[in-house]
Structures are given as C-alpha cells and as structure tokens.
Write a protein that holds these residues in place. Structure first.
Motif, PDB file in Angstrom:
ATOM      1  N   LEU B 370       0.839  -1.209   0.000  1.00 34.18           N
ATOM      2  CA  LEU B 370       0.000   0.000   0.000  1.00 34.18           C
ATOM      3  C   LEU B 370       0.871   1.254   0.000  1.00 34.18           C
ATOM      4  N   TRP B 371       1.893   1.220   0.831  1.00 34.25           N
ATOM      5  CA  TRP B 371       2.803   2.364   0.965  1.00 34.25           C
ATOM      6  C   TRP B 371       3.520   2.643  -0.359  1.00 34.25           C
ATOM      7  N   GLY B 372       4.013   1.573  -0.976  1.00 29.58           N
ATOM      8  CA  GLY B 372       4.712   1.735  -2.263  1.00 29.58           C
ATOM      9  C   GLY B 372       3.775   2.235  -3.349  1.00 29.58           C
ATOM     10  N   THR B 373       2.522   1.806  -3.277  1.00 32.31           N
ATOM     11  CA  THR B 373       1.552   2.212  -4.304  1.00 32.31           C
ATOM     12  C   THR B 373       1.215   3.699  -4.169  1.00 32.31           C
ATOM     13  N   LEU B 374       1.078   4.138  -2.925  1.00 30.50           N
ATOM     14  CA  LEU B 374       0.642   5.526  -2.709  1.00 30.50           C
ATOM     15  C   LEU B 374       1.796   6.503  -2.572  1.00 30.50           C
ATOM     16  N   PHE B 375       3.020   5.975  -2.356  1.00 29.88           N
ATOM     17  CA  PHE B 375       4.130   6.884  -2.056  1.00 29.88           C
ATOM     18  C   PHE B 375       4.388   7.937  -3.147  1.00 29.88           C
ATOM     19  N   PRO B 376       4.287   7.573  -4.438  1.00 31.65           N
ATOM     20  CA  PRO B 376       4.503   8.628  -5.453  1.00 31.65           C
ATOM     21  C   PRO B 376       3.538   9.803  -5.254  1.00 31.65           C
ATOM     22  N   VAL B 377       2.296   9.505  -4.896  1.00 27.48           N
ATOM     23  CA  VAL B 377       1.311  10.577  -4.686  1.00 27.48           C
ATOM     24  C   VAL B 377       1.673  11.377  -3.435  1.00 27.48           C
ATOM     25  N   ILE B 378       2.032  10.658  -2.360  1.00 27.47           N
ATOM     26  CA  ILE B 378       2.381  11.326  -1.097  1.00 27.47           C
ATOM     27  C   ILE B 378       3.618  12.193  -1.290  1.00 27.47           C
ATOM     28  N   SER B 379       4.635  11.590  -1.918  1.00 29.75           N
ATOM     29  CA  SER B 379       5.898  12.312  -2.102  1.00 29.75           C
ATOM     30  C   SER B 379       5.689  13.569  -2.944  1.00 29.75           C
ATOM     31  N   GLU B 380       4.882  13.440  -3.995  1.00 28.56           N
ATOM     32  CA  GLU B 380       4.656  14.613  -4.848  1.00 28.56           C
ATOM     33  C   GLU B 380       3.900  15.698  -4.080  1.00 28.56           C
ATOM     34  N   ALA B 381       2.967  15.267  -3.220  1.00 32.07           N
ATOM     35  CA  ALA B 381       2.210  16.240  -2.434  1.00 32.07           C
ATOM     36  C   ALA B 381       3.104  16.971  -1.443  1.00 32.07           C
ATOM     37  N   VAL B 382       4.097  16.248  -0.883  1.00 29.61           N
ATOM     38  CA  VAL B 382       4.962  16.850   0.148  1.00 29.61           C
ATOM     39  C   VAL B 382       6.112  17.629  -0.479  1.00 29.61           C
ATOM     40  N   THR B 383       6.798  17.003  -1.437  1.00 27.91           N
ATOM     41  CA  THR B 383       8.015  17.629  -1.967  1.00 27.91           C
ATOM     42  C   THR B 383       7.777  18.378  -3.278  1.00 27.91           C
ATOM     43  N   GLY B 384       6.651  18.096  -3.904  1.00 25.15           N
ATOM     44  CA  GLY B 384       6.363  18.749  -5.176  1.00 25.15           C
ATOM     45  C   GLY B 384       7.102  18.132  -6.345  1.00 25.15           C
ATOM     46  N   GLU B 385       7.817  17.045  -6.071  1.00 23.32           N
ATOM     47  CA  GLU B 385       8.600  16.418  -7.128  1.00 23.32           C
ATOM     48  C   GLU B 385       8.098  14.996  -7.372  1.00 23.32           C
ATOM     49  N   LYS B 386       7.980  14.648  -8.663  1.00 19.52           N
ATOM     50  CA  LYS B 386       7.508  13.295  -8.987  1.00 19.52           C
ATOM     51  C   LYS B 386       8.628  12.289  -8.782  1.00 19.52           C
ATOM     52  N   ILE B 387       8.253  11.131  -8.223  1.00 22.88           N
ATOM     53  CA  ILE B 387       9.238  10.045  -8.139  1.00 22.88           C
ATOM     54  C   ILE B 387       8.578   8.763  -8.663  1.00 22.88           C
ATOM     55  N   SER B 388       9.400   7.760  -8.920  1.00 21.97           N
ATOM     56  CA  SER B 388       8.874   6.481  -9.388  1.00 21.97           C
ATOM     57  C   SER B 388       9.070   5.427  -8.306  1.00 21.97           C
ATOM     58  N   VAL B 389       8.065   4.615  -8.111  1.00 14.32           N
ATOM     59  CA  VAL B 389       8.219   3.449  -7.232  1.00 14.32           C
ATOM     60  C   VAL B 389       7.843   2.244  -8.084  1.00 14.32           C
ATOM     61  N   ASP B 390       8.855   1.613  -8.626  1.00  6.70           N
ATOM     62  CA  ASP B 390       8.606   0.545  -9.589  1.00  6.70           C
ATOM     63  C   ASP B 390       8.900  -0.829  -8.993  1.00  6.70           C
ATOM     64  N   ALA B 391       8.809  -1.826  -9.855  1.00  5.69           N
ATOM     65  CA  ALA B 391       8.929  -3.221  -9.415  1.00  5.69           C
ATOM     66  C   ALA B 391      10.143  -3.478  -8.498  1.00  5.69           C
ATOM     67  N   PRO B 392      11.335  -2.907  -8.764  1.00  5.90           N
ATOM     68  CA  PRO B 392      12.476  -3.229  -7.889  1.00  5.90           C
ATOM     69  C   PRO B 392      12.214  -2.868  -6.421  1.00  5.90           C
ATOM     70  N   PHE B 393      11.484  -1.768  -6.180  1.00 10.95           N
ATOM     71  CA  PHE B 393      11.186  -1.388  -4.793  1.00 10.95           C
ATOM     72  C   PHE B 393      10.337  -2.478  -4.131  1.00 10.95           C
TER      73      PHE B 393
END
Lengths: 156, 669
Positions: B370-393
């Motif tokens: 759940l955390w990995g799925t939502l983290f890109p949204v959370i991170s973008e909301a907090v830092t304003g920068e897009k990140i990727s959380v892909d299969a390796p994570f």
C-alpha cells in the motif's frame, strides 16, 4: 482476390510500422544501467532494462541514449545522473534513499518494528501475571526469614 | 429499453435507501413488519438490477449502438463471448456488474438468515444496503450505463462500435474481472455481520461462525481473480511477466492479504476466544481495502495500465470510505467491553503466538504494498517532485517479508496450541530443518548462487517436510488403528478435520507457488531479427524459422511466424507466435506461443517486422513458472476441502481464567 491482396498489403504495412530493430538495444551493458532507471511510458512499472515493449515510447529512446553514452565512455553513475538531471528523480526506478523519500524505505520496516512492539505488549498483557505468585513467595520468604532470625536470636 | 434500464436502476437506488431506513426503524421501533418489508426490498433490488443487467447485456449481444456504452465497448464482428464480456469492459458496465453481484449476495444473505439472528439481521441488511445504495448512486447519476447517443434531441445509433480493447479479448480476461469482483464484493458479508454484531453488542462469536464459509469462499474468489489476472498477463502481454506491481494489481492483492490474515486469526477467536477486536479490525480493513481498490481502479488517483478512464467518482469514494472508517472506529471503541478475550496466553512458545507473528508479517506486507503504491502521490504532495516506485522497490521490500512468511507457514503447524516444550520443539524441527539445510547445500553444490532463490528453495523443502510429516503422522495413526492403506488413511484423516488438512493443502499450494516465483531468478531471454531459414539458440533450445504467414478474420488481421523447436537435434514441436491488428479499434495485440513444461516454459513473442523485413522475435525461457499455475490448482482444491464439513465435529475447550489461586490461599486451606 484483389481485396485479399489489399488486406495483405495492409497487414504488411501495419506490421512494418510496428517495430524497428530493437535487438541491439538489449545488450547486457545497456541492461546493467537500465536496471536503475524507470520506464516512464505509463503502461508498465518496469525498469528501462526490463520493459519488454520494443517500440516503447520511453524505454527505446532511453536505451539508445544509454548506448550512445556508454560509447562515449561515460560511467554507469554518470549516465544515471544525466537521466536524473534531465527527467528529475522520477527517472530512478526506486525512490532515492534521501530526504523525505527515505521514508519509502524506512516505513515498511518501521511498521514491522511497531508491530513487534505491539505483539510484545499484547503477549505481556495476555500471559498470566507471575507477580501474584512472586509477591506471595517473597512474603512467605520474608516470614520464614523473620522466623529464622528470631530462632537464631533465641539460640544466641 | 434504455429508459426501462435507467428506471430500474433509479428504483433500485430508492429501494435500497428504503431498506436501510426500514430495517433500522423496524428494529428500533420493534416493528417486525418494517424489517420484513426492508428484507423484501433487498429482493426487489436484486430483481431490478438483474433486469437492468439483462437489458445492457442484450444491447451488447445485439449490437444496439444507440447505447453509448455498447458503441464504445463492442463492435459487430466481435465474438459473442467477448460481446458479453464487454459488460465489464468499461467503467459504467463494470460498476453495474459490481452492484448486481452485491445485490445477489445481499439477497442470498437475507434469504439464508430469514429465520435466524433476528436481532442482528436488520443491521446486517442496513450495512449491505448502504454499500448497495452507494454504488447505485454512482450508476444512477454520474456513470449511467444507459446513456444513449443523440444528435440534437434525436436518439441515433452509430453504424458500428469501436470494439473492446484487444488485450481484453482473451478467455482468462472474460472470467478474471467477474471472479475478482466476486471476491471484492463478497468481503462485505462478513463485514456486515461484524457490524451487526457490534451494533447489537453480541458477546459471542455468532458472526464468525456464520460468516466463516462466506469469508473462505470470498477469499477463494479473490485468489482465483488475482491468479487468473496473473495468467492473463503472462499469456497476453508478450513479456512473460505475471505480476508487475501495477497499482491496480496491488489493489487486488491488498484485501487478499488482510483476508488471509483474518482467516488465520479467526481461529484464535474460535478456539480460544481471543483477538476479538483484532478480528473485527481485520475484516473491516479487508472491506475498506476492497472499496479502496475499486476507487484506485476507477478514480485515476494513480496512473495504471489497468485503470478505467479518469472519472469524477474519486470524491464519492473518499467520502464513503471516510464515513465508514469513522463509524467503524467509533463502534469498535464504544463496544470494547463486549470484545474482551475469554482466555489468556499460556506461553510465548505456542501456536497462538505463531498466529500473531503470521498476522504481523501479512499486515507488514500489505502495508509495504500500500505504501509503495501511494508513495509517489504522497511524495509529490509533500516535496512537489515526482518520483517512481517501480517493481524493484516492491521486490526488495516484499521478498524478505514473503520468505519469512513462508518460514512461518512451516513453523506454525510444528508448535502446539497453548504451549510447546523445548524438547517437543527440537523433535518437531529437527528433520524439517535438516531437509531444508540439505536442499540449500545440494543446490549450492550444483552451482545455484542466487541468495533469495536458495533461501526460497530451502524454505520450500522445510515447509513441505513439515506438511508431509503432519499428514504422515496422522495417517499412520489411523492406519495402525483401522488397518486402512496409507492413501485411504490420508483421505480419512483429511475428512476428519477438513479445515486443518485442507489448510495444509493450501499451505502446500503456497510452497508450490514460491517454487514457481523462485524460478524467475534463472530466466533467460533473447531478442532477435530473423527471416525464414534462420536459426538461433536460447538455453538448450534451437529455434528454426520455418515460415512467415498472414491472413485475416472478420475481426482482425494477423501475421505469424512458424518456428520449429529442437533440442540436441531432436524435434520438439512447432510454435506460432502471432501478431493481430484489430480492424475496428485499430489496436494490435500479441498472441504469444508457449511450450509449457513443469521444468521450464519456452515463450516466444512475435513483436513485429523490422525495417529490412525480418521478423522481430522475443524468446524467453522461464524456469519453473508452470509451478505457479499448479499451485493455483492446488490452492483451489485445498480451499474446497476446507469448505467440506468435517466428519468429526471438534470441540475446542477454552482455557477460562476463573481466578488465581495464591500460595496463601492454599496454605490457609
């Protein structure tokens, strides 16, 4: 018959447009670098190395760029840094373990830690409390100790 | 017909609201006729939704392109089965299916319990109907499946539809979504009973006993849905992956994980009267994750290849979830007195403790996904920068957790209920541990160096030996007493306690699947351009290109490559991977060719044609991947065994704490 030929032509044209040569873009060196980079096509959640769509709008140009940078003698780290500089941190397949993004890595294991503490608390709460017996024992022991002291004093 | 369909949905919405109000008011005011009337409204909702679904399916099968939904999801030349499958091929239709399945479940629940649980049932009905009303609200107003195409004020029909996504025109995809929905929707039944039990302050386990089979059947549907999806991805997407950690895939696995945790921890409540709060929390979390998964697929919060088009329904789901979660938390906190444990743990080294750790790891895995799925949204909301959380994570975080869970799968059955002595533990662990260690040593000696694969195979051997030992010991005892042969003794043993031994079969299925997952460490692949007469090698195979063919059907045009497969000059057969181009939708798809064997699959994809006219072939060798599908079949079988009533009705005496006898009390006596 003519219609069939036309359709064969159509499929040929169609298939021709499907793919261009991609086999030279899946070398071990390109994969080694591509494994650190996210495929940002929006369709898969793979890395540039693992994206299996040969004509992928993101991973194919990325592989071509990796190939050319490798030919220029750039190190893996330099190539990855180049991608990050151009596309931002989303170019990386996993969140960088720094700043706020460190939380991505920490939280799952912190959750396990918190869960372990919760289980510890639960087990302590649910196990029969030994204090009652221990307290009783020490009271009894104290009584016996007092008795011994008294008896010893009488002996003296 | 479209008006009748729309009216049926509107009436069903009104009746579901009536069922909520009627059942609660009837209970509170002690008016049984109102409760009965509300229950009949549930049947009426089912009838109306069946009618609405029938109208939509009829429109799809008869290619009635006045319906916007039909025009956008089917075309005339599509085979009938895929026209039917287009029911769930789009947002509106799939929501109608979701709602119809819920109405079926609700009608069955009300019918089954029409003479039972009269205290609890009004609240169960109300809970079911709240969700029903919510989904009916969605298909009544923002996402009606009965919208028609019109020019000005005149209804008009398109000459042909734009067709179903070619990737969805595959047999597994025709049954994967409804199976998954049967799982998603089904978890509402145990949740509704849990809520009914809380509201009516039931001190016992009535809701658990009533819904155990529901939970198990639902869990089975969810498992089938997830694995059919994996099978579809493997056979259709052309890259041989069966799990890509896509947000929508993750959404389907989340309630499965918490549901699995629930099926384990519920045994603690049944046998020991413990963990009552936890079980309510788990089944509630499972239900919320089902709704959350549905929201994730349909709202466009996260980008996913599986997601339906973005729609405005995200906020509806957010409000629904927030209100439900708040109400559930309040209910649990308010009824804590009724959820107290009836017994205590007797030892840390006990089956009970192993269930706690099992639950911890399952939930940790759920949280990580759940955390990995939502983290890109959370991170973008907090830092304003897009990140990727892909299969390796996901692999890095979940593989160690998964292996530890596999370990616990073996450990659990070795530890006795209540308490285990060190000696009994030593006896129980010695041989399975030895088998595990020997397996790792043997594989390492054979040259296997992949750490996780080694660990996985070792643990698989360990767990297998514990399960075999459990069956062997039990069957041996029966054989000694009854002189049955071992095979019959095993059947008898399983029949005596279907839940326990069916559970072991499910555990065995998980082991078999882990063997399949571990094979991925040794995948090989090659991408190559070839023309007829060329040959190339991959692993132990030689692939010789025999021919390039093309043709067409009314629905699509196709081109394929005929490949003869050899190993050591022995002809093994031919493979014909195909590329299809759908005429109406102008989409393309790959029909991969797979030579399936237990040791490895040879998987060939015809990617297209290169500029110089040569065929581009992607060939893969996937060791052990077939074990995943064998595991699926085993899981299905094991779960069915669990559903069979046991021959011997087992009683579980609970260790009740009636008081503590102190030394003083004994002395004074």
């Amino acid at each position: 018959m003519r219609g069939y030929r036309v359709s064969l032509l159509l499929i040929l044209v169609t298939v021709l447009s499907l793919a261009q040569s991609g086999s030279e873009l899946v070398t071990p060196e390109i994969r080694r670098v591509g494994r650190h980079l996210a495929c940002l096509c929006g369709v898969c959640k793979n890395t540039v190395a693992d994206c299996a769509m040969l004509e992928c709008g993101h991973s194919k140009p990325a592989r071509i760029k990796i190939r050319s940078l490798l030919k220029e003698g750039k190190s893996d780290q330099a190539i990855i840094a180049r991608f990050v500089a151009e596309e931002g941190k989303q170019a990386l397949a996993v969140p960088p373990a720094e700043g706020f993004n460190l939380l991505a890595w920490v939280m799952p294991f912190a959750a396990i830690g918190a869960g372990l503490m919760l289980i510890g608390w639960f087990i302590r709460r649910m196990l029969p409390k030994p204090q009652t017996a221990a307290a009783t024992d020490s009271r009894i022991l104290d009584r016996y100790h007092e008795q011994i002291e008294k008896d010893l004093a009488q002996l003296d | 017909m479209e008006n009748i369909g729309a009216l049926a949905i509107l009436l069903a919405f009104c009746l579901s609201l009536y069922a909520i109000v009627g059942s609660i008011a009837g209970k509170l005011k002690s008016r049984p006729f109102l409760v009965r009337s509300a229950e009949r409204a549930v049947y009426a909702v089912w009838f109306l939704l069946t009618l609405a679904s029938g109208i939509l399916v009829n429109a799809l099968l008869t290619s009635d392109f006045r319906f916007a939904y039909v025009a956008s999801r089917s075309n005339r030349d599509m085979p009938g089965v895929y026209k039917f499958a287009a029911w769930w091929g789009g947002q509106e239709g799939s929501l109608l299916l979701w709602t119809w399945i819920l109405s079926c479940y609700a009608a069955v629940v009300v019918w089954q319990n029409r003479k039972k649980f009269r205290d609890m049932m009004p609240y169960v009905t109300a809970t079911l109907m709240v969700t029903q009303a919510f989904f009916l609200l969605l298909i009544t107003f923002p996402l009606s499946p009965f919208q028609v195409l019109a020019i000005g004020k005149e209804v008009t029909a398109a000459p042909d539809g734009s067709g179903l996504n070619p990737l969805l025109q595959y047999w597994a995809m025709a049954i994967h979504p409804p199976t998954l929905y049967l799982g998603y929707v089904g978890f509402i039944v145990p949740f509704a009973f849990a809520m009914g039990s809380l509201i009516t302050r039931q001190p016992g386990d009535a809701w658990i006993h009533t819904t155990r089979r529901w939970a198990l059947v639902t869990w089975l549907f969810q498992s089938c849905g997830v694995l059919l999806g994996a099978g579809w991805a493997y056979a259709v997407l052309g890259w041989g992956g069966y799990w890509g950690w896509d947000p929508v895939e993750n959404a389907s696995i989340l309630p499965w994980i918490t549901g699995t945790a629930f099926l384990h921890s519920v045994m603690m409540q049944e046998k020991k009267g413990m963990m009552k709060v936890w079980n309510i929390v788990l089944i509630s979390a499972t239900f919320f994750l089902c709704i959350f998964g549905t929201m994730l697929t349909r709202s466009g919060i996260v980008s996913s290849v599986h997601a339906f088009a973005q729609s405005p329904i995200g906020k509806y789901f957010t409000i629904f979830l927030a209100l439900h979660i708040a109400a559930t938390i309040w209910l649990i906190l308010d009824r804590l007195d009724y959820l107290k444990s009836e017994s205590q743990l007797e030892s840390v080294v006990s089956r009970e403790s192993s269930f706690l750790f099992n639950n911890l790891l399952l939930l940790a895995s759920c949280f990580a996904v759940l955390w990995g799925t939502l983290f890109p949204v959370i991170s973008e909301a907090v830092t304003g920068e897009k990140i990727s959380v892909d299969a390796p994570f996901f692999n890095r975080v979940n593989v160690p957790i998964g292996l530890f869970l596999l370990f616990l799968t073996g450990v659990g059955p070795l530890i006795a209920w209540r308490r285990s002595s060190l000696d009994s533990l030593k006896r129980a662990f010695l041989w399975p541990a030895a088998v595990g260690v020997v397996t790792v040593a043997a594989l390492a000696a054979l040259g296997v160096r992949h750490f996780y694969a080694l660990m996985s195979f070792g643990l698989c051997a360990f767990v297998t030996s514990t399960i075999v030992a459990e069956f062997g010991k039990g069957a041996w005892t029966i054989r000694a007493k009854t002189r049955m042969n071992m095979a019959r003794a095993m059947v008898e043993l399983t029949h005596r306690n279907t839940r326990r031994y069916g559970g072991y079969i499910v555990h065995m299925a998980i082991v078999v699947m882990f063997i399949g997952f571990s094979g991925a460490a040794f995948n090989q692949d090659k991408t190559i351009e070839v023309k007829p007469g060329d040959r190339f090698r991959l692993g132990r195979y030689e692939l010789r290109v025999k021919d390039l063919k093309q043709g067409e059907t009314p629905n699509y045009r196709w081109g394929n490559v005929v490949l003869d497969i050899y190993t050591d000059n022995e002809f093994l057969g031919a493979l014909q991977p195909e590329k299809r181009f759908y005429k109406v939708s102008r989409d393309q798809s790959s029909e991969v060719a797979i030579r399936r064997r237990l040791n490895e699959d040879l998987y060939v994809n015809f990617s297209g044609v290169a500029e110089d006219g040569r065929a581009v072939i992607q060939a893969y060798v996937f060791p052990l991947v077939s074990w995943i599908w064998v595991g699926f079949a085993t899981l299905f079988f094991g779960t069915l065994i669990c559903l069979v009533p046991s021959k011997v009705r087992l009683q579980f005496p609970k260790t009740k704490v009636v008081g503590v006898v102190t030394q003083d009390a004994r002395v004074s006596r």
